[in-house]
Design a protein around this motif. Structure first.
Motif, short mmCIF file in Angstrom:
data_model
loop_
_atom_site.label_atom_id
_atom_site.label_comp_id
_atom_site.label_asym_id
_atom_site.label_seq_id
_atom_site.Cartn_x
_atom_site.Cartn_y
_atom_site.Cartn_z
N ARG A 114 0.84 -1.20 0.00
CA ARG A 114 0.00 0.00 0.00
C ARG A 114 0.87 1.25 0.00
N ARG A 117 2.19 1.66 -3.36
CA ARG A 117 1.13 2.12 -4.24
C ARG A 117 0.89 3.61 -4.09
N SER A 121 1.25 6.55 -6.80
CA SER A 121 0.01 7.24 -7.17
C SER A 121 0.17 8.74 -7.18
N GLU A 155 -3.50 -4.39 -4.27
CA GLU A 155 -2.42 -3.40 -4.16
C GLU A 155 -1.34 -3.67 -5.20
N TRP A 158 -2.55 -2.58 -8.52
CA TRP A 158 -2.60 -1.13 -8.55
C TRP A 158 -1.20 -0.56 -8.81
N THR A 161 -0.45 -1.04 -12.32
CA THR A 161 -1.25 -0.09 -13.12
C THR A 161 -0.53 1.23 -13.28
N ASN A 162 -0.02 1.73 -12.15
CA ASN A 162 0.60 3.05 -12.20
C ASN A 162 1.99 3.03 -12.83
N GLN A 196 -9.07 -4.19 -11.39
CA GLN A 196 -7.79 -3.51 -11.29
C GLN A 196 -6.81 -4.04 -12.32
N TRP A 199 -7.54 -2.58 -15.59
CA TRP A 199 -7.01 -1.22 -15.67
C TRP A 199 -5.54 -1.25 -16.07
N ARG B 140 -4.52 7.17 -17.29
CA ARG B 140 -5.17 6.69 -16.09
C ARG B 140 -4.28 5.97 -15.09
N PRO B 141 -3.31 6.68 -14.58
CA PRO B 141 -2.71 6.11 -13.37
C PRO B 141 -3.82 6.13 -12.34
N LYS B 142 -4.01 5.05 -11.69
CA LYS B 142 -5.17 5.00 -10.83
C LYS B 142 -4.92 5.81 -9.57
N LYS B 143 -5.85 6.67 -9.27
CA LYS B 143 -5.68 7.52 -8.11
C LYS B 143 -6.69 7.18 -7.02
N LYS B 147 -12.52 0.98 -2.64
CA LYS B 147 -12.63 -0.13 -1.68
C LYS B 147 -13.98 -0.12 -1.00
#
Lengths: 528, 211
Positions: A114, A117, A121, A155, A158, A161-162, A196, A199, B140-143, B147
């Protein structure tokens, strides 16, 4: 910041958020509002700190401001590397043993993920490169293994993803993770995890052709299509977006494969009826690529409710990001299949009236994109039957286009020119000279369109110049009482045409010289 | 007769023939629309409301040099402007107020509190710059987190703690700058540039070739 200013504010926010989260079920909008508020505060805090240090009353050196940015980057990079080292050691057996409870180990992993992440982010300076250098991808692949707790999977996905949202090289670094990401799209994984991963894959697919082909070869299309069919809005939206990136070509095979999957067309229709504009937007982009690339898709789409739904959105919506794909989808369909003007957009049908209203609205829009693409769609409808030409001609579109012909930027003028010219010619039979719809031509000429077309003749773009010459030909041939040549001369048309007298382009030379010879030859002026 | 964009109209192209024109998705014709898509998507990731977005677009940073009147979009771009156009050295130190009164400090700090959006402006601009580099590519980097219930609540609590501790750090007087100025009208503090600075600038711009 003075404490007294902040504390009451923050506790107010705290209370407000507590309340909103406590209340009833986890409704998507409320969750999103919480998440949005959270991210916004994060953005504000972070940049506020940056701003504050950088500004120093504008008295301090701007370099110091720069140094703070550099420092911040270095700090973030170091943090990222550290977390990754922690995560690496957390995968060892020793580590598991060293935790008295198994639960503790899992929790530590999730917390570290996290933290990573969150670093990744950040909208400014996410330490992606540092993370990659420290070995983030193979590590995250480990954390993505089946059987891991959902929180961990989420996580890890995610983070990926980034990373994938960064520079091309960074996106490509995800290649080792692709098979597992694709695998998690399937029904064995929970919906949030699948979403996720979708994405992340959407980001990868958006990078380029090569990666798209890899994903297609790895079978990403089918599970994404399945996710697109979901009733859960966020899943459908994310999957649609990822699909649009996956099928965008330039090869058409993915688009064709997609439309052939059972349930896809129905899902598209259903989603286009949704009140959530964001979902409609993403699905519309899927239709954009389906309609542009796949003949099979075009054939199915034009016969389905999709057209009617898209037209409805075009007429009703004011949102730019929705109008663009809706307009373009319709444009693609009209361009690709005469069925549209022959059978769907029949003159007198409600859909036809609606699409015209929608297109007129776009012509009036302040957004250049909408004006241009709407003119393109109109030009293709105007290439239809005489009935279509008359419908457009007698609508508000015509005065709007006449105005745009003289005032708009070049790209819009060109599209408008296509439309106006199309209004003036009847469909050609065989290879004959197409016949002129005189009363349309006269109306346009009377509203001073000649100069707009002569302007095009003078443009550097050969295609536009040809368009201009072709219109002048119409004018000189078609205007009653042989008025055409005079009118053209009055607007300095001869001068514009003579520009091509010795032009390098043979076709233009021939055309221009031919016109000048024919209409301004020895006989010119002798009839007076 | 159908033709794609870029191709000549076929036979009999002396004459105007009305035909449908089909365009491929990667045709340059569509690039403006594609860019809109990317930009809008990036903004969504930042989770700004439409009102805030609108306000941010109106944000301006005025050039500090009297008479210039140029307006820049961010602090950084104004600094760049000062360096490029007015030959301010990158290490130049502006007129510094030594020790403002407590009242002064509070006044500045409160202004900061009332203009938080300006801070977001930089983020937004940066994102815009980034997105313009990534034309027609993924985004779209996820922000935002989506949850469920408890987790979100816990996260929120954590974030609130982070927020409060970060903010309290900001208010530590040791690290606070001697004076802070926020708000639209940065130039307000610099409507008059003291003579000493003009002279200083000339000297430094001579000694620093790059400016």
């Amino acid at each position: 910041m003075a404490d007294e200013d902040v504390s009451p504010q923050s506790s107010y926010h705290r209370d407000a958020i507590k309340t909103s989260v406590h209340n009833t079920s986890a409704q998507r909008r409320r969750q999103l509002a919480v998440a949005v508020g959270k991210e916004r505060r994060e953005a504000l805090i972070r940049t506020k700190r940056l701003c504050r240090e950088a500004h120093f009353d504008d008295n301090e050196a701007s370099l110091e401001g720069d140094m703070n940015i550099e420092e911040e980057r270095a700090v973030l990079n170091a943090q990222a590397s550290q977390i990754i080292e922690d995560l690496k050691s957390a995968t060892t057996y020793q580590y598991e043993l060293s935790m008295t409870k198994g639960k503790g180990a899992a929790q530590k992993k999730v917390e570290a993920l996290r933290a990573l992440r969150r670093l990744l982010s950040k909208s400014e300076f996410p330490p992606v490169k540092a993370a990659l250098q420290a070995g983030a991808v193979p590590l995250l692949v480990q954390y993505l293994s089946f059987g891991s707790p959902d929180e961990q999977l989420l996580e890890a996905a995610w983070c990926l993803t980034n990373i994938a949202a960064g520079e091309p090289e960074e996106t490509k670094s995800l290649v080792p993770a692709l098979p597992l990401l694709v695998a998690h799209l399937g029904e064995k994984s929970s919906v949030p995890v699948a979403e996720q991963c979708a994405w992340a894959l959407g980001n990868v697919a958006g990078e380029g052709d090569e990666l798209r082909n890899i994903l297609l070869a790895q079978g990403a299309l089918l599970p994404l299509a399945r996710l697109m069919m979901s009733n859960k809005g966020s899943t459908a939206r994310t999957a649609s977006w990822a699909l649009s990136n996956l099928i965008k070509g330039p090869q058409p095979n993915a688009a064709t494969e997609l439309i052939r999957i059972k349930g896809v067309l129905d899902a598209i229709i259903q989603h286009l009826r949704n009140l959530d504009d964001e979902l409609v937007t993403e699905v519309a982009w899927v239709v954009v690529y389906l309609s542009a690339l796949s003949e099979a898709a075009v054939g199915l789409l034009v016969k389905s409710d999709v057209v009617h739904l898209l037209v409805g959105k075009l007429a009703a919506s004011e949102r730019l990001h929705l109008l663009i794909p809706v307009l373009r989808s319709l444009g693609n369909l009209v361009a690709a299949d005469s069925y549209m003007t022959d059978k769907v957009l029949v003159v007198g049908h409600n859909t036809t009236d609606q699409i015209l209203l929608g297109l007129i609205k776009c012509l009036k829009s302040e957004h250049r994109v909408l004006k241009k693409e709407a003119a393109w769609v109109l030009s293709n409808i105007a290439a239809g039957s005489v009935g279509h030409k008359e419908l457009i001609f007698s609508s508000e579109a015509t005065p709007l286009m006449i105005h745009l012909l003289s005032s708009a930027p070049f790209d819009i003028r060109k599209e408008v020119a296509y439309t106006l010219g199309n209004l003036c010619v009847a469909p050609a039979k065989n290879a004959e000279q197409p016949s002129v719809i005189v009363h349309h031509l006269v109306a346009l000429v009377n509203r001073e369109c000649i100069s707009g077309f002569i302007h095009l003749v003078r443009s550097a773009d050969i295609q536009s110049a040809k368009l201009g010459l072709q219109f002048l030909e119409l004018v000189m041939r078609g205007m009653p009482n042989r008025e055409g040549p005079k009118l053209v001369e009055r607007e300095d048309g001869i001068d514009a045409m003579e520009r091509f007298q010795f032009h390098e382009n043979e076709e233009m030379r021939t055309m221009a010289n031919g016109l000048v010879d024919k209409y301004f030859g020895e006989d010119y002026g002798l009839d007076e | 007769m159908e033709s794609s964009g870029g191709e000549e109209l076929g036979l009999g192209s002396r004459w105007w023939i009305a035909s449908r024109r089909r365009l491929m998705p990667d045709d340059p014709f569509f690039s403006a629309g594609n860019i809109e898509r990317e930009l809008l998507a990036k903004q969504v990731a930042l989770d700004l409301t439409e009102d805030e977005r609108y306000q941010l677009q109106k944000m301006e940073y005025e050039c500090l040099v009297e008479g210039c009147g140029v307006k820049l979009k961010s602090y950084k771009s104004r600094q760049q402007h000062l360096v490029d156009k007015h030959k301010f050295p990158t290490t130049f130190e502006f007129y510094k107020k030594a020790h403002p009164s407590k009242h002064q400090r509070q006044k500045h700090q409160r202004r900061q509190a009332s203009h938080p959006k300006e801070a977001a402006n930089d983020t937004d601009m940066d994102v815009d710059r980034k997105s313009s580099k990534q034309i027609y590519q993924k985004y779209r980097p996820k922000k935002a987190s989506l949850k469920e219930g408890k987790e979100a609540e816990m996260e929120v609590e954590e974030r609130m703690d982070d927020l409060v501790s970060a903010v309290s750090k900001l208010s530590t007087s040791d690290s606070s700058p001697s004076s802070i100025s926020f708000g639209h009208r940065h130039a307000r503090g610099f409507a008059f540039v003291p003579r000493s600075i003009h002279q200083n600038r000339k000297q430094t711009s001579q000694s620093e070739a790059k400016g």
